[in-house]
Write an enzyme that holds these catalytic residues in place. Structure first.
Site, PDB file in Angstrom:
ATOM      1  N   CYS A  12      84.002  47.828  34.383  1.00 24.21           N
ATOM      2  CA  CYS A  12      83.395  48.601  35.402  1.00 24.21           C
ATOM      3  C   CYS A  12      84.250  49.687  35.640  1.00 24.21           C
ATOM      4  O   CYS A  12      83.766  50.605  36.498  1.00 24.21           O
ATOM      5  CB  CYS A  12      82.719  47.984  36.306  1.00 24.21           C
ATOM      6  SG  CYS A  12      81.597  46.727  36.229  1.00 24.21           S
TER       7      CYS A  12
ATOM      8  N   GLU B 123      71.199  47.829  39.134  1.00 25.70           N
ATOM      9  CA  GLU B 123      71.895  48.470  38.088  1.00 25.70           C
ATOM     10  C   GLU B 123      71.426  47.926  36.568  1.00 25.70           C
ATOM     11  O   GLU B 123      71.611  48.272  35.603  1.00 25.70           O
ATOM     12  CB  GLU B 123      73.502  48.413  37.958  1.00 25.70           C
ATOM     13  CG  GLU B 123      74.113  48.958  39.136  1.00 25.70           C
ATOM     14  CD  GLU B 123      75.672  48.788  39.184  1.00 25.70           C
ATOM     15  OE1 GLU B 123      76.286  47.920  38.556  1.00 25.70           O
ATOM     16  OE2 GLU B 123      76.431  49.579  39.818  1.00 25.70           O
TER      17      GLU B 123
ATOM     18  N   HIS C 290      71.021  62.182  36.929  1.00 21.03           N
ATOM     19  CA  HIS C 290      72.182  62.992  36.000  1.00 21.03           C
ATOM     20  C   HIS C 290      73.305  63.636  36.806  1.00 21.03           C
ATOM     21  O   HIS C 290      73.544  64.768  36.571  1.00 21.03           O
ATOM     22  CB  HIS C 290      71.331  63.944  35.154  1.00 21.03           C
ATOM     23  CG  HIS C 290      70.361  63.412  34.065  1.00 21.03           C
ATOM     24  ND1 HIS C 290      69.431  62.593  34.309  1.00 21.03           N
ATOM     25  CD2 HIS C 290      70.659  63.300  32.586  1.00 21.03           C
ATOM     26  CE1 HIS C 290      69.066  62.050  33.089  1.00 21.03           C
ATOM     27  NE2 HIS C 290      69.703  62.571  32.084  1.00 21.03           N
TER      28      HIS C 290
HETATM   29 ZN    ZN Z   1      78.338  50.263  36.503  1.00 27.30          ZN
END
Ligand code: ZN
EC number: 4.-.-.-
Length: 129
Positions: free
Chosen positions: A25, A118, A76
């Site tokens: 991460c 996420e 984006h």
């Molecule tokens: Zn992430």
């Protein structure tokens, strides 16, 4: 007391990394973030787009983050470059950031809750009573 509740969900695609994170991460990678916004109010208001007091909040207002980053949203972009440095780009703090930015766009008596995901099985939720 009357009460209205609105719920809207949307997604945006962006990159991020967690600063100083010991693991994958910490490297730049992307997610399709899902956002769920809930607002509650006991009276209706006008909105940025409608002059009559007929809404808790305008869905267009609640969904600002879905817009392309060049139009003021979070789609984006590299979140680390767009969010102020006091917010880390964890799901927890993205939820807090979206909460804080959405709160500025609402009348003060509207109760707000923001959840961010996420990955399909995990959500982080933020509210401030
Ligand atoms: Zn992430």
């Amino acid at each position: 007391m009357p009460k209205w509740k609105l719920v809207t969900e949307f997604s945006f695609d962006s990159a991020h990394y967690i600063k100083d994170y010991d693991g994958p991460c910490g490297r730049m990678h992307g997610h399709t973030y899902k956002v769920r916004i809930e607002v509650q109010a006991s009276k209706l208001s006008a909105s940025q787009y409608c002059p009559h007091p007929v809404m808790v909040a305008d869905f267009r207002t609640l969904r600002w983050a879905k817009q392309d980053v060049t139009k003021g949203g979070l789609d984006h972009c590299v979140l680390n470059e767009v969010m102020p440095p006091e917010y880390e780009t964890t799901a927890e703090m993205i939820a807090q950031y979206i909460y804080d930015e959405t709160k500025k766009r609402l009348t003060s008596d509207v109760k707000l809750k923001v959840a961010v995901s996420e990955t399909p099985n995990s959500w982080a939720e933020y509210e401030d009573d």
